[in-house]
Design an enzyme around this catalytic site. Structure first.
Site, mmCIF file in Angstrom:
data_model
loop_
_atom_site.group_PDB
_atom_site.id
_atom_site.type_symbol
_atom_site.label_atom_id
_atom_site.label_comp_id
_atom_site.label_asym_id
_atom_site.label_seq_id
_atom_site.Cartn_x
_atom_site.Cartn_y
_atom_site.Cartn_z
ATOM 1 N N GLU A 287 0.858 -1.191 0.000
ATOM 2 C CA GLU A 287 0.000 0.000 0.000
ATOM 3 C C GLU A 287 0.888 1.232 0.000
ATOM 4 O OE1 GLU A 287 -3.091 -0.395 -0.737
ATOM 5 O OE2 GLU A 287 -2.584 -2.520 -0.749
ATOM 6 N N CYS A 321 -1.858 9.277 3.748
ATOM 7 C CA CYS A 321 -1.878 8.872 2.339
ATOM 8 C C CYS A 321 -3.177 9.343 1.700
ATOM 9 C CB CYS A 321 -1.726 7.368 2.225
ATOM 10 S SG CYS A 321 -2.918 6.490 3.221
HETATM 11 P P1 NAD Z 1 8.698 4.707 3.636
HETATM 12 O O1 NAD Z 1 8.467 4.044 2.332
HETATM 13 O O2 NAD Z 1 9.835 5.627 3.761
HETATM 14 O O3 NAD Z 1 8.883 3.605 4.787
HETATM 15 C C1 NAD Z 1 7.905 2.616 5.032
HETATM 16 C C2 NAD Z 1 8.568 1.428 5.693
HETATM 17 O O4 NAD Z 1 9.474 0.825 4.769
HETATM 18 C C3 NAD Z 1 9.395 1.775 6.923
HETATM 19 O O5 NAD Z 1 9.187 0.784 7.902
HETATM 20 C C4 NAD Z 1 10.808 1.729 6.390
HETATM 21 O O6 NAD Z 1 11.760 1.451 7.383
HETATM 22 C C5 NAD Z 1 10.725 0.611 5.394
HETATM 23 N N1 NAD Z 1 11.771 0.606 4.359
HETATM 24 C C6 NAD Z 1 12.464 1.664 3.880
HETATM 25 N N2 NAD Z 1 13.324 1.256 2.921
HETATM 26 C C7 NAD Z 1 13.165 -0.079 2.781
HETATM 27 C C8 NAD Z 1 13.743 -1.070 1.948
HETATM 28 N N3 NAD Z 1 14.669 -0.764 1.043
HETATM 29 N N4 NAD Z 1 13.316 -2.343 2.081
HETATM 30 C C9 NAD Z 1 12.353 -2.674 2.970
HETATM 31 N N5 NAD Z 1 11.777 -1.782 3.791
HETATM 32 C C10 NAD Z 1 12.163 -0.492 3.701
HETATM 33 O O7 NAD Z 1 7.311 5.428 4.004
HETATM 34 P P2 NAD Z 1 6.959 6.310 5.283
HETATM 35 O O8 NAD Z 1 7.636 7.628 5.162
HETATM 36 O O9 NAD Z 1 7.147 5.517 6.529
HETATM 37 O O10 NAD Z 1 5.382 6.505 5.101
HETATM 38 C C11 NAD Z 1 4.811 7.485 4.314
HETATM 39 C C12 NAD Z 1 4.311 6.902 3.009
HETATM 40 O O11 NAD Z 1 3.387 5.868 3.276
HETATM 41 C C13 NAD Z 1 3.556 7.902 2.155
HETATM 42 O O12 NAD Z 1 3.927 7.748 0.816
HETATM 43 C C14 NAD Z 1 2.094 7.504 2.362
HETATM 44 O O13 NAD Z 1 1.222 7.889 1.313
HETATM 45 C C15 NAD Z 1 2.220 6.028 2.477
HETATM 46 N N6 NAD Z 1 1.063 5.449 3.162
HETATM 47 C C16 NAD Z 1 0.188 4.702 2.409
HETATM 48 C C17 NAD Z 1 -0.934 4.170 3.006
HETATM 49 C C18 NAD Z 1 -1.922 3.348 2.219
HETATM 50 O O14 NAD Z 1 -2.755 2.678 2.829
HETATM 51 N N7 NAD Z 1 -1.875 3.371 0.901
HETATM 52 C C19 NAD Z 1 -1.160 4.380 4.377
HETATM 53 C C20 NAD Z 1 -0.241 5.136 5.095
HETATM 54 C C21 NAD Z 1 0.879 5.651 4.475
#
Ligand code: NAD
Length: 519
Positions: A287, A321
């Site tokens: 997501e 999001c």
């Molecule tokens: P992010 O992608 O920076 O991080 C999300 C998670 O991924 C964290 O736990 C992070 O440590 C991990 N991560 C980072 N790099 C990785 C890698 N290379 N491999 C595996 N895991 C890795 O996102 P964020 O800043 O935590 O969250 C904000 C984003 O989330 C926004 O884009 C928002 O729109 C989205 N979001 C989407 C939904 C939805 O339901 N569609 C809900 C909430 C947030």
């Protein structure tokens, strides 16, 4: 026997007793500041000297806790522990698994303000936003427990075939990598984790680097219910190290990720590659981001629309999001709506949300987000007309505060109209008519949420057909999905549309086994 599911009610902070209870919870969370937290792998607690700090974004000199900087080897260790635990946990009955969630819900409800207070300090939520985040976590536990019991009783879905006795079982997948974001540090993390557990999987949970304390609190809640060792393993550390290893390991059977588009796409590609020794195709539940729009036509209740635009854009500093970061207004009402949006925006308070429930907007999550959002404000000043906000807020605490910012006359091709900013920045756009507004709304690579304000039945029906988003709302804001009521997830680059909090969600964590016995 369980009562029917209904969503948790919100706290009324105008009641002095509720306010005092929340202040006590803030003090309790503060009293634990600065503690050191281990990794938890199987029945072992692993304390590392190498740690990173979780800080208060309203005052980054305040450290909520020090968390272990886990490595790829720790991820491997945790995945092995989860693999061992799966051997028995997969056969725990659906009733038993559901009871863990129901007990977690009851306990979180008892300690509701404590979880919400941690959200205030760790991610800068207002009291109301924190309260809603915790309520949603409780809702996920209650809802998924009931959904699992329903799934466990699926034989009646088959067509009877008398020579055989039939059985349809939704069995677990195996070991799951649970990789949540920080923005719903309680709700999304709790929802993703509990869905995996209740369906009989074991997990390695790696909370986002910005919100490990909430991850710890949720994991501890489950351990306190005597969840068997190894069923829920907790590791912290950089996503690109620990998370990446969790995605790549041949022991991982599925990845449940919520986060940004770029990380999500990388995970999708990596999870698809079959590793030596891997016996399955990994499932990836991803997501991702949004560039959500609120449309207003000339028949709409314009006051309601302006209020909806402001709430969608600036609730939790626009870090949802589902945040409505585009207001698409038909030309004939553009000026009136924008004027009202600007004046409502100017009434919003910004500050440390620990101060009280009156503070509407807190800080953005960290320095990186602050720099990124300020960069978009500079881009916006070139691309549109700055109508309010945009200035720098200086505080003694060096908190990451950004004022709610509105740009007008933004073109659909502008970067601030296309890219997810994930901060309190709203782009107002002019559309020739309703058709044009819908075309602009659909003109990004995302498709998460959207709202339409109109009194025209014909146009609402048109939007019902043509507005291509996973969560569409009419005459209300585009944020605030409720578990069991608005199953949540988006199209296109917003992800795999898993519909969290919906009746189909748990199926993603299972595989169906059809058994026939000849009589
Ligand atoms: P992010 O992608 O920076 O991080 C999300 C998670 O991924 C964290 O736990 C992070 O440590 C991990 N991560 C980072 N790099 C990785 C890698 N290379 N491999 C595996 N895991 C890795 O996102 P964020 O800043 O935590 O969250 C904000 C984003 O989330 C926004 O884009 C928002 O729109 C989205 N979001 C989407 C939904 C939805 O339901 N569609 C809900 C909430 C947030």
């Amino acid at each position: 026997m369980l009562p029917a599911y209904s969503p948790e009610s919100y706290t009324d902070f105008s009641q002095p007793t509720a306010r005092r209870a929340f202040e006590d919870a803030l003090a309790l969370v503060r009293s634990r500041f600065g503690q050191r937290y281990p990794l938890v792998v199987g029945d072992q607690r692993i304390v590392l000297d190498d740690t990173f700090a979780s800080v208060n974004p309203a005052n980054p000199s305040e450290v909520l806790g020090y968390f272990a900087n886990g490595t790829a080897e720790h991820a491997d260790q945790a995945l092995r522990a989860a693999t061992d635990a799966f051997r028995t946990w997969q056969y725990a009955s659906a009733q038993e698994r559901a009871r863990y969630l129901l007990r977690a819900a009851a306990e979180m409800r008892r300690r509701k303000h404590e979880f919400s207070a941690a959200l205030v300090y760790e991610v800068g939520k207002s009291w109301a936003e924190a309260d809603a985040d915790t309520a949603e976590a409780i809702d996920f536990f209650e809802y998924y427990a009931r959904q699992m019991l329903r799934l466990a009783d699926s034989d009646h879905l088959l067509t009877a075939y008398p020579p055989e006795q039939l059985n349809l079982q939704y069995i677990p997948l195996g070991v799951g990598a649970i990789i949540p974001p920080w923005n719903f540090a309680n709700a999304i993390l709790s929802g993703m984790t509990s869905a995996a557990l209740v369906t009989g999987n074991t997990v390695v949970l790696k909370p986002a680097e910005q919100s490990p304390l909430l991850g710890w609190m949720v994991a501890e809640l489950f351990w306190e219910q005597h969840l068997p060792a190894g069923v829920l393993n907790f590791i912290t550390g950089p996503g690109e190290v620990v998370g990446a290893r969790m995605v790549e390991s041949p022991l991982t059977r599925f990845v449940s990720f919520t986060g940004s588009r770029s990380v999500g796409v990388g995970i999708y590609e990596k999870a698809a590659r079959v590793q030596p020794g891997q016996k399955w195709l990994k499932r990836a539940i991803l997501e991702m981001g949004g560039k959500d729009a609120v449309l207003v036509d000339e028949t709409a209740d314009l006051e309601l629309a302006a209020q909806g635009i402001v709430a969608s854009a600036f609730g939790f500093q626009g870090q949802k999001c589902s945040a409505g970061s585009r207001a698409i207004l038909v030309d004939s009402v553009y000026e009136r709506v924008v004027e009202r949006v600007v004046s409502l925006t100017q009434t919003l308070s910004v500050g440390s949300t620990a101060a009280g429930p009156e503070v509407y907007m807190g800080p953005v999550i960290d320095q990186e987000a602050y720099d990124k959002i300020r960069g978009y404000i500079e881009i916006g000043a070139q691309e549109g007309k700055l109508l309010t906000g945009g200035h720098v807020i200086e505080t003694e605490t060096n908190g990451y505060f950004i004022p709610p910012t509105v740009f007008g006359d933004v073109l659909e091709t502008a970067r601030i109209a296309q890219e997810e900013i994930f901060g309190p920045v709203l782009a107002c756009m002019r559309a020739r008519d309703f058709d044009d507004a819908l075309r602009i709304a659909n003109g990004t690579e995302y498709g998460l949420t959207g709202a339409v304000y109109s009194r025209s039945r014909e146009r609402l029906e048109q939007a019902r057909r043509e507005f291509h988003v996973g969560n569409l709302y009419f005459n209300r804001k585009c944020t605030g999905a409720l578990v069991g009521i608005h199953p949540f997830g988006g199209f296109n680059m917003s992800g795999t549309d898993s519909k969290a909090g919906g009746p189909d969600y748990l199926l993603l964590f299972t595989q169906a086994k059809s058994i026939a016995e000849r009589l």
